[in-house]
Design a protein around this motif. Sequence first.
Motif, PDB file in Angstrom:
ATOM      1  N   UNK A 122     -61.832 -23.800  32.462  1.00  0.00           N
ATOM      2  CA  UNK A 122     -63.084 -23.885  31.342  1.00  0.00           C
ATOM      3  C   UNK A 122     -62.290 -23.688  30.021  1.00  0.00           C
ATOM      4  N   UNK A 123     -62.712 -24.416  29.112  1.00  0.00           N
ATOM      5  CA  UNK A 123     -62.257 -24.577  27.745  1.00  0.00           C
ATOM      6  C   UNK A 123     -62.652 -23.337  26.759  1.00  0.00           C
ATOM      7  N   UNK A 124     -61.629 -22.743  26.080  1.00  0.00           N
ATOM      8  CA  UNK A 124     -61.979 -21.648  25.557  1.00  0.00           C
ATOM      9  C   UNK A 124     -62.646 -21.987  24.010  1.00  0.00           C
ATOM     10  N   UNK A 125     -63.740 -21.218  23.663  1.00  0.00           N
ATOM     11  CA  UNK A 125     -64.524 -21.491  22.520  1.00  0.00           C
ATOM     12  C   UNK A 125     -63.660 -21.079  21.234  1.00  0.00           C
ATOM     13  N   UNK A 126     -64.167 -21.963  20.372  1.00  0.00           N
ATOM     14  CA  UNK A 126     -63.461 -22.006  18.933  1.00  0.00           C
ATOM     15  C   UNK A 126     -64.018 -20.676  18.221  1.00  0.00           C
ATOM     16  N   UNK A 127     -65.238 -20.103  18.643  1.00  0.00           N
ATOM     17  CA  UNK A 127     -65.891 -19.050  18.082  1.00  0.00           C
ATOM     18  C   UNK A 127     -65.780 -17.801  18.767  1.00  0.00           C
ATOM     19  N   UNK A 128     -65.566 -16.851  18.187  1.00  0.00           N
ATOM     20  CA  UNK A 128     -65.732 -15.284  18.911  1.00  0.00           C
ATOM     21  C   UNK A 128     -67.231 -15.141  19.120  1.00  0.00           C
ATOM     22  N   UNK A 129     -67.380 -14.042  19.865  1.00  0.00           N
ATOM     23  CA  UNK A 129     -68.786 -13.949  20.519  1.00  0.00           C
ATOM     24  C   UNK A 129     -69.675 -13.059  19.161  1.00  0.00           C
ATOM     25  N   UNK A 130     -68.869 -12.608  18.456  1.00  0.00           N
ATOM     26  CA  UNK A 130     -69.363 -11.901  17.180  1.00  0.00           C
ATOM     27  C   UNK A 130     -69.972 -13.062  16.173  1.00  0.00           C
ATOM     28  N   UNK A 131     -69.142 -14.383  16.188  1.00  0.00           N
ATOM     29  CA  UNK A 131     -69.440 -15.209  15.298  1.00  0.00           C
ATOM     30  C   UNK A 131     -70.655 -15.904  15.832  1.00  0.00           C
ATOM     31  N   UNK A 132     -70.759 -16.145  17.192  1.00  0.00           N
ATOM     32  CA  UNK A 132     -71.607 -16.920  17.855  1.00  0.00           C
ATOM     33  C   UNK A 132     -73.123 -16.149  17.561  1.00  0.00           C
ATOM     34  N   UNK A 133     -72.931 -15.005  18.021  1.00  0.00           N
ATOM     35  CA  UNK A 133     -74.390 -13.765  17.867  1.00  0.00           C
ATOM     36  C   UNK A 133     -74.608 -14.007  16.210  1.00  0.00           C
ATOM     37  N   UNK A 134     -73.660 -13.922  15.101  1.00  0.00           N
ATOM     38  CA  UNK A 134     -73.988 -14.320  14.097  1.00  0.00           C
ATOM     39  C   UNK A 134     -74.715 -15.581  13.456  1.00  0.00           C
ATOM     40  N   UNK A 135     -74.285 -16.477  14.206  1.00  0.00           N
ATOM     41  CA  UNK A 135     -75.149 -17.908  14.110  1.00  0.00           C
ATOM     42  C   UNK A 135     -76.561 -17.744  14.531  1.00  0.00           C
ATOM     43  N   UNK A 136     -76.678 -17.124  15.516  1.00  0.00           N
ATOM     44  CA  UNK A 136     -77.958 -17.110  16.256  1.00  0.00           C
ATOM     45  C   UNK A 136     -78.861 -16.255  15.329  1.00  0.00           C
ATOM     46  N   UNK A 137     -78.411 -15.290  14.831  1.00  0.00           N
ATOM     47  CA  UNK A 137     -79.188 -14.540  13.877  1.00  0.00           C
ATOM     48  C   UNK A 137     -79.511 -15.078  12.746  1.00  0.00           C
ATOM     49  N   UNK A 138     -78.747 -16.095  12.102  1.00  0.00           N
ATOM     50  CA  UNK A 138     -79.040 -16.649  11.014  1.00  0.00           C
ATOM     51  C   UNK A 138     -80.033 -17.725  11.285  1.00  0.00           C
TER      52      UNK A 138
END
Length: 87
Positions: free
Chosen positions: A1-17
């Motif tokens: 499985x490919x590793x994401x460019x984004x950390x979990x904190x960044x992903x959650x930040x994007x969702x919150x935005x």
Amino acid sequence: MRKSRFTQAQIIGMIKEQEAGIPTAEVCRRHGLGTATFYTLKAKYGGMEVSEAARLKALENENAKLKRLLADTMRGNVVLKDLLGKS
């Protein structure tokens, strides 16, 4: 499985935005990802906090480890049954 460019904190930040009212297209453009990818990440991480996401990752790793141990044990059982059956 490919590793994401984004950390979990960044992903959650994007969702919150996006949940704060910024249009999805704007969030995706700003962070350089497609809308389909954004919605896939939102389905996985939506409603989570960073600590919950870290706990999820730890549980996924533990589950993978346990699955490997079970597969090794089952493989060992098959080998032993074959050896006992040939005697």
